[in-house]
Design an enzyme around this catalytic site. Structure first.
Site, PDB file in Angstrom:
ATOM      1  N   ASP A 113      -2.268   4.572   5.998  1.00 33.31           N
ATOM      2  CA  ASP A 113      -1.230   5.342   5.382  1.00 33.31           C
ATOM      3  C   ASP A 113      -1.257   5.324   4.107  1.00 33.31           C
ATOM      4  O   ASP A 113      -2.288   5.052   3.350  1.00 33.31           O
ATOM      5  CB  ASP A 113       0.311   5.200   6.098  1.00 33.31           C
ATOM      6  CG  ASP A 113       1.028   6.205   6.067  1.00 33.31           C
ATOM      7  OD1 ASP A 113       1.521   6.796   5.015  1.00 33.31           O
ATOM      8  OD2 ASP A 113       1.320   6.723   7.243  1.00 33.31           O
ATOM      9  N   ASP A 160     -10.055 -11.720  -0.809  1.00 36.33           N
ATOM     10  CA  ASP A 160      -8.503 -11.928  -0.848  1.00 36.33           C
ATOM     11  C   ASP A 160      -7.749 -10.961  -0.143  1.00 36.33           C
ATOM     12  O   ASP A 160      -6.578 -10.481  -0.565  1.00 36.33           O
ATOM     13  CB  ASP A 160      -8.134 -12.294  -2.463  1.00 36.33           C
ATOM     14  CG  ASP A 160      -8.828 -13.403  -3.094  1.00 36.33           C
ATOM     15  OD1 ASP A 160      -9.292 -14.278  -2.437  1.00 36.33           O
ATOM     16  OD2 ASP A 160      -8.802 -13.547  -4.281  1.00 36.33           O
ATOM     17  N   HIS A 179       5.846   7.427   2.481  1.00 36.88           N
ATOM     18  CA  HIS A 179       5.665   7.618   3.718  1.00 36.88           C
ATOM     19  C   HIS A 179       5.326   6.411   4.606  1.00 36.88           C
ATOM     20  O   HIS A 179       5.702   6.197   5.612  1.00 36.88           O
ATOM     21  CB  HIS A 179       4.307   8.729   3.582  1.00 36.88           C
ATOM     22  CG  HIS A 179       4.222   9.178   5.043  1.00 36.88           C
ATOM     23  ND1 HIS A 179       3.310   8.762   5.951  1.00 36.88           N
ATOM     24  CD2 HIS A 179       4.972  10.573   5.459  1.00 36.88           C
ATOM     25  CE1 HIS A 179       3.312   9.399   7.007  1.00 36.88           C
ATOM     26  NE2 HIS A 179       3.939  10.500   6.815  1.00 36.88           N
ATOM     27  N   SER A 191       5.411  12.647  12.021  1.00 36.68           N
ATOM     28  CA  SER A 191       5.090  11.346  11.340  1.00 36.68           C
ATOM     29  C   SER A 191       6.020  10.248  11.677  1.00 36.68           C
ATOM     30  O   SER A 191       5.582   9.005  11.653  1.00 36.68           O
ATOM     31  CB  SER A 191       4.843  11.122   9.954  1.00 36.68           C
ATOM     32  OG  SER A 191       3.872  12.018   9.491  1.00 36.68           O
TER      33      SER A 191
END
Length: 461
Positions: free
Chosen positions: A221, A257, A277, A446
């Site tokens: 996302d 990392d 979002h 969503s």
């Protein structure tokens, strides 16, 4: 109580509405001056891999492809380990199909198993001139007998959801007294979470479990605010990198990392959300429950892996999506959530989804979209990818009628490759986390998809 009533009023007030798009628009929405080319598996692309599995080639791709457009960069897309796994899967299919043919076996109901595509010999090409005629190049390249496919670097969007409230914060929220048992957590905004009650997830909390932290859910996302007070305790931690040497790839996965996931937009180890979002999706899945803060996620104890592939404007390329999906597979995600989609089908992204599903036994969940379109097949119908794929749980909302839908249900498909949406969940007026410690209500598939992803985490634990 006054502040709490104001919050409820805001939650039922729509502030802005989703933008619908034409399927043909998606086919024309791609990065200018870029292409993805896959050579056939038996073509010797002279790729060499370094100790981290990063591939390079000395091929003159202009000469090999027979094109005159000047290349700015060419990049081998996938790591060596990912390529090898996909090739092994392809070889296993070849053996299986040969054995079936030798035994005279027939396919079930006339269904022909799709031929597996590997991650081998896939290049991202970027040309010096962004105004290059991409379609002219595609026509030239696809005539090359060594090329399996060539496609644009399609752009996908998460901008079709609806904002349904202003942002609120934790301090002024009404704090209920929890005397009703485990199914009623003390999170101040829990009473607004009708999505939990209507799907009976609260019954699962009471009768079974609220999550034991064994499931790792990758959120592909816009990133996640992993400092959010309601999310911080549930953020996935790559302990090999956390306990390793700073500036060194301690786990050897090709990412330095990557303690909390990876940012494919800025190519760094800080996949923070600069949109909202991804953080909203994360809260629906796994906001810490019963912690006297904000909301309760579907799974109270789960590991959230932020994978940032979308820019702050809500757009992502198929290249970054494919790389993000493969990263989540490498990092060990058991569930991947895709709260995005498009009508343009990227074969590169599809191959990444397939290999995540097959090689990590991951459960994949995706939003069906918010354009009120039937999956089809019919004249004005169109499947939304990746939700339509058979190995991905495609999630509709089913409440307001704005969602893309499967007109013949989840058990039948008129498509030869069985494209379907499988489940419905609440995606309307869903309150969840947003960056900087806030909470907000949004609507869209969503928001429905992560509810299923969180519920699946409870099921798998």
């Amino acid at each position: 109580m006054k502040n709490f009533n104001l919050i409820l009023l805001l939650l039922i007030t729509s502030l802005c509405y989703s933008q619908t798009r034409s399927p043909s628009d998606d086919l024309m929405n791609f990065e200018p001056g870029q292409l993805i080319v896959k050579f056939k598996d038996d073509y010797r692309a002279n790729i060499t891999y370094d100790s981290k599995g990063v591939g390079t080639t000395q091929l003159d791709l202009n000469a090999v492809l027979g094109i005159k457009a000047e290349l700015k960069t060419s990049k081998v897309m996938f790591f060596e380990e990912s390529v090898k796994l996909s090739v092994a899967r392809k070889e296993a299919q070849d053996i299986r199909l040969k054995m079936s043919s030798a035994n005279g076996a027939t396919t079930n109901n006339g269904f022909k198993e799709p031929e597996i595509t590997t991650l081998k010999n896939i290049f991202k090409l970027e040309f010096e001139n962004k105004d290059e005629n991409v379609f002219g190049l595609i026509e030239k390249i696809k005539s090359n007998p060594n090329v399996e496919y060539v496609e644009p670097n399609y752009i996908y969007s998460i901008n079709d959801y609806e904002i349904a409230s202003e942002i609120t914060y934790d301090d002024p929220l009404y704090k209920p007294n929890n005397e009703l048992g485990l199914a009623t957590p003390d999170d101040p905004l829990y009473s607004t979470q009708s999505n939990i009650v209507s799907t009976n997830i609260d019954d699962v909390w009471t009768d079974y479990n609220t999550g034991d932290g064994t499931q790792v859910i990758a959120i592909i996302d816009t990133g996640v605010d992993y400092t959010h007070p309601d999310l911080e305790a549930n953020i996935w931690i790559n302990t090999a990198e956390q306990n390793g040497v700073e500036g060194f790839d301690d786990d050897g996965n090709g990412f330095i990392d990557d303690i909390r996931g990876w940012d494919f937009i800025n190519n760094d180890n800080a996949p923070l959300d600069d949109n909202m979002h991804g953080t909203h999706v994360a809260g629906i899945i796994g906001a810490v429950g019963n912690n006297d803060k904000g909301i309760a996620g579907a799974a109270w104890n789960v590991k959230i892996m932020p994978v940032k592939v979308f820019q702050s404007n809500g757009s992502a390329t198929s290249v970054n999506i494919a790389l993000g999906v493969d990263y989540a597979r490498i990092a060990g995600a058991t569930i991947q959530n895709y709260s995005f989609g498009g009508y343009a089908e990227s074969f590169t992204a599809k191959t990444a989804y397939e290999n995540a599903y097959a090689n990590n036994a991951a459960l994949l969940v995706a939003a069906s979209g918010n354009d009120s379109k039937s999956i089809g097949p019919c004249l004005r119908c169109r499947p939304m990818y990746p939700a339509a794929y058979t190995y991905i749980l495609g999630i509709e909302d089913g409440e307001k009628g704005y969602d893309n839908f499967d007109q013949d249900g989840p058990l039948f498909s008129g498509y030869s490759d069985y494209l379907n949406y499988e489940l419905k969940a609440v995606g309307t007026l869903v309150t969840s986390t947003v960056p900087d410690g806030g909470y907000r209500a949004l609507s869209g598939t969503s928001m429905a998809a992560p509810l299923v992803a969180g519920a699946m985490a409870l099921y798998l634990e």
